[in-house]
Design an enzyme around this catalytic site. Sequence first.
Site, PDB file in Angstrom:
ATOM      1  N   ASP A 167      37.231  25.035  41.772  1.00 26.57           N
ATOM      2  CA  ASP A 167      36.914  25.394  40.397  1.00 26.57           C
ATOM      3  C   ASP A 167      38.192  25.595  39.593  1.00 26.57           C
ATOM      4  O   ASP A 167      39.267  25.788  40.156  1.00 26.57           O
ATOM      5  CB  ASP A 167      35.998  26.620  40.317  1.00 26.57           C
ATOM      6  CG  ASP A 167      36.432  27.733  41.238  1.00 26.57           C
ATOM      7  OD1 ASP A 167      35.565  28.397  41.804  1.00 26.57           O
ATOM      8  OD2 ASP A 167      37.668  27.936  41.392  1.00 26.57           O
ATOM      9  N   ASP A 225      39.903  27.695  36.599  1.00 22.68           N
ATOM     10  CA  ASP A 225      39.825  28.871  35.744  1.00 22.68           C
ATOM     11  C   ASP A 225      40.905  28.789  34.663  1.00 22.68           C
ATOM     12  O   ASP A 225      41.995  28.268  34.899  1.00 22.68           O
ATOM     13  CB  ASP A 225      40.032  30.145  36.563  1.00 22.68           C
ATOM     14  CG  ASP A 225      38.935  30.335  37.598  1.00 22.68           C
ATOM     15  OD1 ASP A 225      37.836  29.775  37.411  1.00 22.68           O
ATOM     16  OD2 ASP A 225      39.184  31.043  38.596  1.00 22.68           O
ATOM     17  N   ASP A 248      46.344  39.166  42.332  1.00 18.63           N
ATOM     18  CA  ASP A 248      46.628  39.657  43.674  1.00 18.63           C
ATOM     19  C   ASP A 248      47.914  39.079  44.278  1.00 18.63           C
ATOM     20  O   ASP A 248      48.888  39.782  44.499  1.00 18.63           O
ATOM     21  CB  ASP A 248      45.416  39.484  44.606  1.00 18.63           C
ATOM     22  CG  ASP A 248      44.763  38.103  44.523  1.00 18.63           C
ATOM     23  OD1 ASP A 248      45.314  37.214  43.850  1.00 18.63           O
ATOM     24  OD2 ASP A 248      43.707  37.908  45.160  1.00 18.63           O
TER      25      ASP A 248
HETATM   26  P1  ATP Z   1      39.429  30.150  45.859  1.00 18.16           P
HETATM   27  O1  ATP Z   1      40.143  28.979  46.366  1.00 18.16           O
HETATM   28  O2  ATP Z   1      38.639  30.812  46.893  1.00 18.16           O
HETATM   29  O3  ATP Z   1      38.648  29.944  44.594  1.00 18.16           O
HETATM   30  P2  ATP Z   1      40.971  31.827  44.158  1.00 18.16           P
HETATM   31  O4  ATP Z   1      42.337  32.410  44.305  1.00 18.16           O
HETATM   32  O5  ATP Z   1      40.768  30.869  43.050  1.00 18.16           O
HETATM   33  O6  ATP Z   1      40.595  31.192  45.537  1.00 18.16           O
HETATM   34  P3  ATP Z   1      38.955  33.400  42.909  1.00 18.16           P
HETATM   35  O7  ATP Z   1      38.089  34.450  43.499  1.00 18.16           O
HETATM   36  O8  ATP Z   1      38.355  32.192  42.324  1.00 18.16           O
HETATM   37  O9  ATP Z   1      39.971  33.010  44.054  1.00 18.16           O
HETATM   38  O10 ATP Z   1      39.863  34.153  41.862  1.00 18.16           O
HETATM   39  C1  ATP Z   1      40.569  33.485  40.822  1.00 18.16           C
HETATM   40  C2  ATP Z   1      41.878  34.210  40.538  1.00 18.16           C
HETATM   41  O11 ATP Z   1      41.614  35.555  40.115  1.00 18.16           O
HETATM   42  C3  ATP Z   1      42.793  34.379  41.742  1.00 18.16           C
HETATM   43  O12 ATP Z   1      43.579  33.239  41.951  1.00 18.16           O
HETATM   44  C4  ATP Z   1      43.617  35.582  41.355  1.00 18.16           C
HETATM   45  O13 ATP Z   1      44.616  35.234  40.442  1.00 18.16           O
HETATM   46  C5  ATP Z   1      42.601  36.444  40.636  1.00 18.16           C
HETATM   47  N1  ATP Z   1      41.919  37.370  41.556  1.00 18.16           N
HETATM   48  C6  ATP Z   1      40.799  37.143  42.254  1.00 18.16           C
HETATM   49  N2  ATP Z   1      40.442  38.200  42.986  1.00 18.16           N
HETATM   50  C7  ATP Z   1      41.368  39.147  42.734  1.00 18.16           C
HETATM   51  C8  ATP Z   1      41.556  40.488  43.183  1.00 18.16           C
HETATM   52  N3  ATP Z   1      40.717  41.036  44.040  1.00 18.16           N
HETATM   53  N4  ATP Z   1      42.617  41.163  42.699  1.00 18.16           N
HETATM   54  C9  ATP Z   1      43.464  40.601  41.812  1.00 18.16           C
HETATM   55  N5  ATP Z   1      43.336  39.348  41.379  1.00 18.16           N
HETATM   56  C10 ATP Z   1      42.317  38.625  41.820  1.00 18.16           C
HETATM   57 MG    MG Z   2      38.873  30.038  42.425  1.00 17.82          MG
END
Ligand code: ATP
Ligand code: MG
Length: 456
Positions: free
Chosen positions: A73, A75, A152
């Site tokens: 996805d 963002d 994070d």
């Molecule tokens: P994935 O590949 O699983 O989608 P992702 O890093 O994109 O991994 P998401 O849950 O989609 O994970 O979160 C998008 C973004 O939001 C992360 O890359 C990070 O920057 C931020 N984020 C997500 N969860 C947290 C958290 N618990 N604390 C701080 N920042 C977070």
């Molecule tokens: Mg993501």
Amino acid sequence: MPIHPDESTDHGLPVDGQATALRTIARDSHPISRKDISPNALRVLYRLRDAGFSAYLVGGAVRDLLVGGHPKDFDIATSATPEEVRHLFRNSRLIGRRFRLAHVVFGREIIEVATFRANVDDGSGDRELHEGGRLVRDNVYGSIEDDAIRRDFTANALYYAIDDFSVLDYTGGFEDVRNGLLRLIGDPEQRYREDPVRMLRAIRLAAKLGFTIEPATAAPIADLAPLLGESASARLFEECLKLFLSGHAVESFLGLEQHGLLRVLLPETAAALASNRSGALRRMLLEGLRGTDVRVANDEPVSPAFLFALLLWPAYCRTLMSLQAQGMHAAEAQRRAADRVTLHQLSVIALPRRFSLPMQEIWLLQSRLSQRQPKRVSRLLAHPRFRAAFDFLVLRQFASNEHAEEVSFWQDAQAMAPGPGGEGELPVVEGEDDASSDDAAPKKRRRRRRRPVASE
Ligand code: ATP
Ligand code: MG
């Protein structure tokens, strides 16, 4: 895909873990190309920019593109408020209470657009910390720098700019991605206390990306692991699906074990594995997870019910043995063990009933697979959970060499069963033709009154 050698300016290394200066990685020094970005995400980025806002691709998508992966996805982070985004896109809606976000909807694709947010207490009451430092609300808008450091991991805090296609790095994430390191931004202990789920995210992302968890980021996890038990059980369920159904289940499991998180997430399974000296149950579990990873890699569907049947099987076996040792009759002990293990696990992970019921069926069908009377065989073959139960039996061979004969009996029985497509096909119940179908809600089902979970 290698990341180009660094030719950027403004080396902004974190001081005390906080971002200080911006480092801009120009287009010719990183591998992210617009052709790898979802056209819908590009559309949103351009429209925001044309309306005078700043807009960036951010988070997992930038990280994944840098390592040559395919983001699932895209963002976007922007200076526009959710209401402004709402006005710019007719196909958008606002969601979330804790984080107010805009979703821009293009058919099946949703582009998430978030306003830059800060992780600071400005006294407005919009950010609240619970006892122990857990973050319960944060809805304070901020600058892009604020937005970067409240994320994070450094690898998740990179911004791809749509105006000049550069990557903005406030936390040293570009370097960390290049070195395959997962590093928390800021003080690791504090960041885990704010949100213990970050411990699971560290394990999951390291498994997914093949990254190393940087030592200071890894160090506090074992001690802080119990905090995870206080996280919302529904969120832990979602995280478990990501940990185990995204194609990296084996690595995720090993990471959880290594960092002391398994005993918090699946306490009874961890205890059962520890007391299973031969290691047979662990072997079976890992083999099952390996199979799940193969299915994901082949784009075959995977089922939470089957997954949890596997993850909790050691706990079920252990409970069953202790009930039988107390003299309980086998069938009764099986039902009790299934209920007890489910109930205990629900206090940590909110496994919905539509998954826990088929999970229990998979367990309870195991003993029925030893029944060979023709009538029972055909009834079992027609059972909606037969295929999952059979696949489970096949896996059990990795824990015991007692099932070979049973497996070949049921293989033959399936081959001989008459089916709608003629000989050799199983009677297929719609939407339930294999282990993966447990999550597809049966189409024609009487509405059942929901019982409180505790009575299950
Ligand atoms: P994935 O590949 O699983 O989608 P992702 O890093 O994109 O991994 P998401 O849950 O989609 O994970 O979160 C998008 C973004 O939001 C992360 O890359 C990070 O920057 C931020 N984020 C997500 N969860 C947290 C958290 N618990 N604390 C701080 N920042 C977070
Ligand atoms: Mg993501």
